[in-house]
Design an enzyme around this catalytic site. Structure first.
Site, PDB file in Angstrom:
ATOM      1  N   GLU A 156      -8.579  -0.854   7.766  1.00 60.44           N
ATOM      2  CA  GLU A 156      -7.231  -1.029   8.298  1.00 60.44           C
ATOM      3  C   GLU A 156      -7.195  -0.716   9.797  1.00 60.44           C
ATOM      4  O   GLU A 156      -6.404  -1.281  10.547  1.00 60.44           O
ATOM      5  CB  GLU A 156      -6.230  -0.123   7.572  1.00 60.44           C
ATOM      6  CG  GLU A 156      -4.799  -0.451   7.977  1.00 60.44           C
ATOM      7  CD  GLU A 156      -3.762   0.475   7.385  1.00 60.44           C
ATOM      8  OE1 GLU A 156      -4.134   1.443   6.702  1.00 60.44           O
ATOM      9  OE2 GLU A 156      -2.573   0.220   7.606  1.00 60.44           O
ATOM     10  N   SER A 174       2.087   6.619   2.554  1.00 57.67           N
ATOM     11  CA  SER A 174       2.942   7.607   3.223  1.00 57.67           C
ATOM     12  C   SER A 174       4.120   8.006   2.356  1.00 57.67           C
ATOM     13  O   SER A 174       4.632   7.210   1.558  1.00 57.67           O
ATOM     14  CB  SER A 174       3.480   7.033   4.532  1.00 57.67           C
ATOM     15  OG  SER A 174       2.446   6.842   5.447  1.00 57.67           O
ATOM     16  N   SER A 179       4.758  -1.375   3.792  1.00 60.93           N
ATOM     17  CA  SER A 179       4.832  -2.701   4.397  1.00 60.93           C
ATOM     18  C   SER A 179       4.770  -3.762   3.298  1.00 60.93           C
ATOM     19  O   SER A 179       3.878  -3.740   2.453  1.00 60.93           O
ATOM     20  CB  SER A 179       3.647  -2.829   5.355  1.00 60.93           C
ATOM     21  OG  SER A 179       3.672  -4.041   5.998  1.00 60.93           O
ATOM     22  N   GLN A 206       0.867  -1.178   0.000  1.00 61.70           N
ATOM     23  CA  GLN A 206       0.000   0.000   0.000  1.00 61.70           C
ATOM     24  C   GLN A 206       0.904   1.228   0.000  1.00 61.70           C
ATOM     25  O   GLN A 206       1.591   1.486   0.983  1.00 61.70           O
ATOM     26  CB  GLN A 206      -0.853  -0.110   1.270  1.00 61.70           C
ATOM     27  CG  GLN A 206      -1.719   1.022   1.619  1.00 61.70           C
ATOM     28  CD  GLN A 206      -2.298   0.788   3.032  1.00 61.70           C
ATOM     29  OE1 GLN A 206      -2.349  -0.329   3.520  1.00 61.70           O
ATOM     30  NE2 GLN A 206      -2.709   1.861   3.662  1.00 61.70           N
ATOM     31  N   GLY A 207       0.922   1.963  -1.109  1.00 60.20           N
ATOM     32  CA  GLY A 207       1.819   3.111  -1.223  1.00 60.20           C
ATOM     33  C   GLY A 207       1.123   4.405  -0.852  1.00 60.20           C
ATOM     34  O   GLY A 207       0.621   5.141  -1.713  1.00 60.20           O
TER      35      GLY A 207
END
Lengths: 403, 376
Positions: free
Chosen positions: B241, B126, B158, B123-124
């Site tokens: 999430e 930040s 992550s 998951q891109g």
């Protein structure tokens, strides 16, 4: 799996909220401690409470009741807490359930359900447990306790309608072998105990003694919406039967669930009111609710309210659905969590109110008083943590003898 | 009001329990993110769990889920924890973004790999300059015919080191107000111009990475939802999430309590009265969290408010961080002496109030969007 109120329960909640708000509007805090209305509704208000069926909710139909679930009762009691209703409804519900568990005569219970007999539960003076109940369900070994004992012969004070069936069938078997040390001398049974939420009550019963007592004048009590009263003279004997362990545990779970719901309503009211205040009070040219420090305080309070709501629902559901011991374990956890959380939320609310929150005129102290007093009733968080620690976090050698 | 399993849920639970009793031993050991071998074993476990039908059980059956109510995710979570199994893959939030917003063509193309755990996703979100203030992100995706060209840098990604796909937030409309100019893209991590660098965490875990995008070409067909809808999708995802059950968390906390209880009653660790009461208080907290999560999951569905995830996350932070303080005190010297696991778990509990939106950001969400307090 559905974990919310049903549409019927939501409608019931709304109707409870309306009457609770009405009752609250008729009670005046006055200008100070000497000027406040007593926490006892007048005859007309009490009749409205009885007409609404509130006092009959928890009793079974054969006892003149409605046979509602513990979840239904929690719905009602949350609203009583929310509106800080100054009428001894929770006490009456608790006393009625206790007497039903001890198999009191149906006509006596029907009188309570109808509102014609106003009765309060008796707690030990430290408020941690029902007085004169065997320790199996709530008491720790070191908790002061009265009885059980064989009922004193009160002879002529027994009224014609109750207690005629002789001999009383309680007291013959002394459960758990505690009787040999617990028998009080006649006349001392009322020492070390208090009738709780007893404003306007005619009497209170010590079930293990099978005796109802008249009540003395109210003692000082921080919660201005309730009264506690010492016991007076014996009034009558009541034919009762000692419940089994599971039933006693279920009674404990029931009573704790009501208090948890009352704490939930109380903290929700304090939070809602603090949020409204933060939206209108201006400092530094801005509403204080726009400041992060204030927002964070109130956000944390909201989290505690929602978690307590989940705990309240679980605890009440467990009373209806699980065996007594499991329901009691859940109720202990819920009550402990709610006790700590409600006080924190009410204290945060006072902080947000600032100086106004410290005045008699503002309602914030009423919620804090109710939260603190509810917290102590039937055991605060430390009491229940200790009970759980003794049962579950003891080294093997001591846990065997302790449980 | 019913906290108990209905017959269908009880059957599902029993089925999972029996599958675990038969297959867990094969996968239980050596998973994690500390080494390449551990990562490989973790992915093998995810694949096995998916093949048995226990991943993404609440997602639609047509895309590889099982179409079960959200509360079944809680059952998976509880049973894995009770069996001391490694957690399930944390993909629910990504899957929800794709299922709820992507085109049918994109769903058909990528969901089997995601839900089957045959392809790893990251998951891109930040960036070095966009942490709590996510909407200030500067990675760009410039439209160029039937493709976007992506440039920029992501961080704290992550699983990026071994991911095949990245769900990327990038700015497609630089002229629009910042929340409205962001889009969500599915990026193939094997594309040329993608560069990943591992980040080793304080605990030693090597799960995170920085990802650099240098003129990376992404087909326009990989746009999730509409252009400019990225912020809305991200908020939708975060509700999942931030829900503790989705991240495999609540059950594990229950297991920490059970382990502590066992250690004290067996005499392996000693606790004085004060510590025993703190353990009891922590046990109460975890139980309340479990009830709360059960209620959240039972009530969650299409159209539910994403802010509720922030409440659950805040409750989890409070309870988990206190729990680790208590068990660290119970561990006494072995908190710092001996194998590093105890200290690593403690460090991870500190991360709980940072990732997925810090504790302070979550409180602001609750204050402003639930309580209706004014923004400054």
């Amino acid at each position: 799996m559905q974990i919310e109120l049903t549409s019927e329960q939501r409608a019931f909640s709304d109707s409870c909220a309306r009457l609770a708000a009405d009752l609250a509007a008729g009670w005046h805090r006055g200008r100070g401690p000497g000027d406040i209305d007593p926490p006892a509704p007048d005859e007309k208000a009490w009749a409205r409470i009885a007409d609404a069926g509130w006092l009959a909710l928890g009793l079974r139909e054969e006892n003149g009741g409605i046979g509602a679930t513990a979840v239904d009762l929690a719905v009602l009691v949350e609203q009583l807490g929310y509106h800080a209703v100054a009428a001894p409804i929770v006490g009456t519900l608790m006393a009625a359930q206790q007497l039903q568990t001890w198999q009191a005569p149906a006509e006596l219970l029907a009188d309570i359900a109808a509102g014609t007999l106003r009765i309060a539960p008796v707690l030990t003076a430290d408020l941690r447990s029902f007085a004169a109940v065997e320790p199996a369900w709530l008491l720790r070994q070191d908790t002061p306790n009265v009885g059980p004992a064989t009922p004193p012969n009160l002879g002529p004070t027994a009224p014609p309608n109750h207690g005629e069936t002789a001999p009383p069938n309680h007291g013959e078997t002394t459960p758990h072998g505690h009787g040999q040390t617990g028998r009080p001398a006649r006349g001392t049974a009322e020492a070390g105990v208090l009738a709780w939420d007893a404003a306007g009550a005619a009497m209170a019963v010590l079930p293990a003694l099978g005796t109802a007592y008249l009540l003395a004048d109210a003692t000082g009590f921080a919660d201005v919406t309730r009264a506690v009263r010492p016991l007076g003279e014996p009034a009558m004997t009541i034919d009762l039967t000692i419940p089994g362990d599971d039933a006693l545990a279920g009674l404990g779970a029931f009573a704790l669930s009501l208090l948890t719901a009352d704490l939930l309503g109380t903290m929700q009211a304090a939070l809602d009111s603090a949020v409204e205040h933060a939206k209108v009070r201006s400092q530094f040219g801005a509403h204080i609710g726009s400041f992060q420090a204030v927002q964070q305080l109130l956000a944390d309070s909201h989290v505690l309210v929602e978690a307590t709501r989940s705990a309240t629902y679980y605890s009440a559901w467990a009373v209806d659905a699980l065996p007594g011991a499991q329901a009691l374990r859940a109720a202990r956890a819920a009550k402990a969590f709610a006790s700590r959380s409600a006080v924190e939320v009410c204290e945060h609310a006072i902080q947000v109110f600032g100086g106004i929150g410290m005045t008699w005129e503002a309602p914030a102290h009423v919620w804090l008083r109710r939260a603190q007093a509810d917290r102590l009733a039937l055991g605060d968080e430390h009491f229940h943590y200790a009970a759980i620690a003794a049962a579950e976090f003891a080294a093997a050698s001591t846990s065997k003898s302790g449980s | 009001m019913d906290f108990a399993d209905d017959p269908a849920a009880a059957e599902f639970r029993a089925g999972l329990r029996s599958w675990l009793s038969e297959h867990l031993a094969e996968y239980a050991h050596g998973t994690g993110y500390e080494s390449a071998e551990a990562v490989e074993r973790t992915h093998k476990w995810h694949k096995a769990l998916a093949q048995a039908g226990y991943v993404a059980v609440s997602l639609p059956a047509e895309y590889g889920g099982r179409g079960l109510p959200d509360s079944y995710e809680g059952i998976v979570n509880q049973e894995l924890a009770a069996a001391e199994a490694p957690p399930s893959p944390p993909i629910g939030h990504i899957a929800h973004a794709v299922v709820d917003f992507a085109s049918d063509e994109l769903k058909t193309r990528v969901l089997p790999g995601l839900l089957g755990c045959t392809q790893v996703w990251c998951q891109g979100f930040s960036e070095p300059g966009a942490g709590s203030d996510l909407a200030s992100l500067t990675t760009t995706a410039t439209a160029d015919g039937d493709r976007f060209v992506v440039n920029g840098q992501k961080i704290w990604t992550s699983g990026a080191m071994w991911s095949r796909w990245c769900l990327l937030m990038a700015r497609t409309e630089p002229d629009l107000p910042r929340h409205r100019g962001i889009s969500m893209l599915v990026v193939d991590m094997e594309s040329s111009g993608v560069d990943r660098r591992e980040i080793t965490l304080a605990s030693g875990s090597r799960e995170f990475a920085e990802v650099f995008f240098d003129n990376v070409s992404v087909p326009a067909a990989n746009l999730v939802g509409e252009r400019g809808q990225g912020w809305q999708i991200a908020m939708h995802m975060l509700a999942y999430e931030r829900g503790p059950a989705d991240m495999g968390w609540v059950g594990r906390l229950g297991q920490v309590i059970a382990t502590a209880r066992e250690a004290v009653s067996s005499g392996q660790l000693t606790a004085d009265e004060a510590l025993r009461q703190r353990l009891a208080a922590a046990a109460v907290d975890v139980e309340v969290l479990q009830w709360h999560v059960a209620r959240s999951l039972a009530n969650r569905g299409p159209g539910s408010r994403s802010e509720a995830g922030s409440v659950d996350k805040l409750l989890t932070i409070r309870i988990e961080q206190n729990l680790y303080h208590v068990v660290n005190d119970l561990a006494a010297a072995s908190f710092v002496v001996g194998p590093p696991t105890t200290f690593a778990n403690y460090l991870w509990s500190r991360a709980q109030s940072i990732y997925g939106g810090t504790q302070q950001i979550q409180r602001q969400i609750v204050a402003q969007r639930i309580l209706g307090l004014p923004r400054d």
